[in-house]
Design a protein around this motif. Structure first.
Motif, PDB file in Angstrom:
ATOM      1  N   GLY A  34       2.127   2.941   6.460  1.00 23.05           N
ATOM      2  CA  GLY A  34       2.349   1.714   5.792  1.00 23.05           C
ATOM      3  C   GLY A  34       3.722   1.398   5.944  1.00 23.05           C
ATOM      4  O   GLY A  34       4.600   1.978   6.245  1.00 23.05           O
ATOM      5  N   ALA A  38       5.281  -0.195   0.667  1.00 19.99           N
ATOM      6  CA  ALA A  38       3.973  -0.269   0.612  1.00 19.99           C
ATOM      7  C   ALA A  38       3.491   0.704  -0.498  1.00 19.99           C
ATOM      8  O   ALA A  38       2.187   0.316  -1.018  1.00 19.99           O
ATOM      9  CB  ALA A  38       3.214  -0.029   1.736  1.00 19.99           C
ATOM     10  N   LYS A  40       3.656   4.315  -0.536  1.00 23.10           N
ATOM     11  CA  LYS A  40       3.445   5.545  -0.155  1.00 23.10           C
ATOM     12  C   LYS A  40       4.133   6.655  -0.889  1.00 23.10           C
ATOM     13  O   LYS A  40       3.768   7.728  -1.523  1.00 23.10           O
ATOM     14  CB  LYS A  40       4.022   5.724   1.557  1.00 23.10           C
ATOM     15  CG  LYS A  40       3.406   4.905   2.450  1.00 23.10           C
ATOM     16  CD  LYS A  40       3.601   5.079   3.825  1.00 23.10           C
ATOM     17  CE  LYS A  40       5.326   4.945   4.149  1.00 23.10           C
ATOM     18  NZ  LYS A  40       5.558   3.670   4.334  1.00 23.10           N
ATOM     19  N   ILE A 203      -4.128   3.945   6.156  1.00 25.93           N
ATOM     20  CA  ILE A 203      -2.761   3.035   6.201  1.00 25.93           C
ATOM     21  C   ILE A 203      -2.979   2.363   4.536  1.00 25.93           C
ATOM     22  O   ILE A 203      -3.986   1.751   4.378  1.00 25.93           O
ATOM     23  CB  ILE A 203      -3.166   1.850   7.279  1.00 25.93           C
ATOM     24  CG1 ILE A 203      -3.130   2.906   8.631  1.00 25.93           C
ATOM     25  CG2 ILE A 203      -1.997   0.768   7.305  1.00 25.93           C
ATOM     26  CD1 ILE A 203      -3.344   1.709   9.657  1.00 25.93           C
ATOM     27  N   ASP A 205      -1.239  -0.803   2.209  1.00 28.36           N
ATOM     28  CA  ASP A 205      -0.429  -1.847   2.247  1.00 28.36           C
ATOM     29  C   ASP A 205      -0.160  -2.523   1.046  1.00 28.36           C
ATOM     30  O   ASP A 205      -1.470  -2.803   0.383  1.00 28.36           O
ATOM     31  CB  ASP A 205      -0.727  -2.826   3.547  1.00 28.36           C
ATOM     32  CG  ASP A 205       0.216  -4.099   3.406  1.00 28.36           C
ATOM     33  OD1 ASP A 205       1.258  -3.971   3.395  1.00 28.36           O
ATOM     34  OD2 ASP A 205      -0.394  -5.294   3.951  1.00 28.36           O
ATOM     35  N   THR A 308      -1.632  -4.758   8.568  1.00 31.96           N
ATOM     36  CA  THR A 308      -0.556  -4.992   7.415  1.00 31.96           C
ATOM     37  C   THR A 308       0.075  -6.313   7.558  1.00 31.96           C
ATOM     38  O   THR A 308       0.329  -7.082   6.681  1.00 31.96           O
ATOM     39  CB  THR A 308       0.730  -3.983   7.731  1.00 31.96           C
ATOM     40  OG1 THR A 308       1.228  -4.031   9.086  1.00 31.96           O
ATOM     41  CG2 THR A 308      -0.003  -2.482   7.336  1.00 31.96           C
TER      42      THR A 308
END
Lengths: 319, 247
Positions: A34, A38, A40, A203, A205, A308
């Motif tokens: 990400g 984002a 994470k 992923i 975002d 993203t």
């Protein structure tokens, strides 16, 4: 081993993590991707119990992180972002402390420290103070701390950040090896790492999961996935494009490079043709000298960018 | 059982951290120099001609601690937050209370060590005369408890910020209040304007008022309760602040 349900974290007006759910089993290595900011690190901090979620639930090895934090934390090894370590201690002192706080004493402690030192190649700096270490060594010291009790669950926030290519390679191998017996989550910006290490990737975002799958599944989402790259000589670009556009399965053709001796083009298929495109191209270009002809697998960085970026663009449109 | 083991591990680490930096040695030397200077030069120990340490030695302690204890306590949490090790500490299988108590104990033991190293003063007064060593012992206990109260206040300010200097200044101001509330000139001043009840309330918050009894050799449970409750309350506040960082 790790189960995350509907995790939400709100910082003031910002929803840093906005309803994330996933689970990781033993034997899995989950890559966390990400853009910066984002969510994470925030997600990882909630999984390890450092920050408290606004809502949602984290269970590690069956223990709820909010209700049984001690039992849950016992199972986890954690490498925070920027790999902090007590700068006023020697590497050995720091690792001894980490082992003791994990309940290891006497011989068990000695064995655990030796094992971690060996795995992270720290013998040469064992008696050095942490604040005199180079970034790579400091990183590995903190990494050693996270595996010292041989945890079932490993949470690694950018474990290869700041390492040189050789060290990166070592750490990746280490993660992959340990991933056979543990549940591992690690975040990274480096997409090749996902291929090298992960069995699955997510992923993220703007606080949400935008893609979840094995690296090859993700790659298939890429625009170039299934496209054919062709390099031939003895024909000019316009003629080649003309010829290729007559094949029914071809959606469009782009010229990648045009040189004096050869032309490179990329041919995108209509729908899913599963490699049949390459065959029909080979048929259509009979008589030309083919230097190169292959089907693209798709590229993770393309997927990453398209997912993203398009999301960011959408949100800007809304405004 | 394992709780005490965790506390012990943290206390051990913290103590080792003090002595791995020059801070510990600088602190102890300054403290001992101040004690010696004020007792013998300013306090007029020899001129007084009494075999007692109450006035020339222990009277100064609230003032020494005003600057020295915040200097010891300022790094406790501020440094952990600045370097990021707080994230390690709070994701280890220990409760925040174990971390708070472990760190506090380490600093308190360190202050105790500094206090014990003033023993030449006791030897001197015993060599020159026949003091009541029970009174001296009680005063030492009181002094250590007082240092603990200051230290617990420093824990709060240290948990509030990642800047050690800010932590130091705020805790000096807070500790200054603990002194001044019972400092005779201040008490005289406020007793002119405020009713006695209010004055009593204010002075009851002062470390000086509660240290007085110890200096006379009286181990009054109320004084002990005062210092212990300041410590417990401050550590509790520290835990609330630490939790608010995680929310």
């Amino acid at each position: 081993m790790i189960k995350v349900e509907n995790l939400v974290k709100v910082f003031g007006p910002k929803r840093a993590v906005d309803g994330i759910s996933f689970s990781v089993e033993r034997g899995e290595v989950l890559g966390f991707l990400g853009p910066n900011g984002a969510g994470k690190s925030t997600t990882m901090r909630m999984i390890t119990g450092f920050i408290l979620p606004t809502s949602g639930k984290v269970t590690v090895g069956g223990f709820d992180m909010l209700e049984k934090p001690i039992e849950a934390k016992r199972l986890i090894g954690y490498l925070p972002e920027n790999a902090p370590a007590y700068v006023d201690m020697t590497v050995q002192g720091f690792l001894n402390f980490s082992a003791e706080i994990r309940g290891l004493h006497g011989d068990a402690k000695k064995r655990a420290v030796n094992r971690a030192v060996e795995m992270c190649f720290l013998e040469s700096v064992l008696h050095q103070s942490v604040d005199t270490l180079s970034k790579g060594y400091r990183h590995r010291t903190c990494f050693a701390q996270s595996i010292i009790h041989d945890p079932d669950v490993l949470i690694l926030d950018e474990p290869t950040d700041g390492l040189d290519p050789n060290q990166k390679h070592e750490v990746r191998n280490l993660i992959r090896r340990m991933g056979e017996r543990k549940a591992i989550i690690f975040s990274t910006h480096i997409l090749e790492e996902v291929d090298a290490v992960c069995s699955r990737a997510i992923i993220i975002d703007r606080g949400r999961i935008v893609a979840n799958g094995t690296p090859s599944e993700l790659r298939r989402k890429s625009e170039s996935s299934g496209a054919v790259t062709l390099r031939v000589s003895g024909v000019n670009a316009a003629a080649l494009t003309q010829k290729l556009s007559q094949i029914p399965a071809v959606k469009r053709t782009t010229i990648v490079r045009e040189e004096a001796t050869s032309v490179t083009v990329r041919v995108y298929p209509k729908g899913d043709v599963n490699g049949a495109l390459a065959e029909s191209i080979a048929d259509a270009t009979q008589g030309l000298r083919i230097h190169e002809l292959h089907t693209e697998e798709g590229r993770l960085d393309e997927v990453f960018r398209s997912i993203t970026l398009s999301d960011t663009a959408k949100s800007e449109e809304k405004k | 059982m394992s709780a005490w083991l965790n506390i012990k591990t943290i206390t051990k680490r913290e103590l080792a951290a003090y002595f791995s930096s020059p801070l510990a040695y600088v602190f102890i030397i300054i403290f001992l120099l101040l004690c010696g200077f004020f007792t013998f030069m300013v306090g007029g120990f020899f001129e007084m001609g009494q075999a007692s340490l109450a006035r020339p030695f222990f009277d100064w302690h609230p003032w020494f601690y005003l600057f020295l204890v915040p200097a010891v306590g300022m790094r406790l949490w501020a440094e952990e937050r600045r370097v990021g090790t707080l994230e390690l500490l709070l994701t280890m299988p220990i409760t925040p209370w174990q971390a708070i108590v472990g760190k506090f104990l380490a600093s308190w033991l360190f202050l105790g060590l500094a206090l014990v190293l003033t023993f030449p003063v006791v030897i001197t007064v015993n060599y020159l005369g026949n003091p009541d060593n029970g009174v001296i012992f009680a005063a030492y206990v009181g002094s250590w408890l007082m240092a603990g109260a200051y230290l617990a206040v420093s824990c709060i300010t240290s948990a509030m910020t990642r800047n050690q200097v800010v932590s130091f200044i705020v805790s000096v101001v807070a500790c200054l209040f603990l002194i001044l509330a019972g400092f005779p000139p201040v008490v005289r001043l406020i007793s002119n304007t405020f009713p006695t009840l209010l004055v009593d309330l204010i002075t009851s918050f002062s470390v000086i008022t509660h240290f007085e009894g110890f200096q006379k050799g009286i181990l009054d449970s109320r004084d002990i309760v005062f210092f212990v409750s300041v410590i417990v309350f401050s550590l509790f506040t520290t835990s609330v602040i630490l939790r608010s960082h995680r929310a």
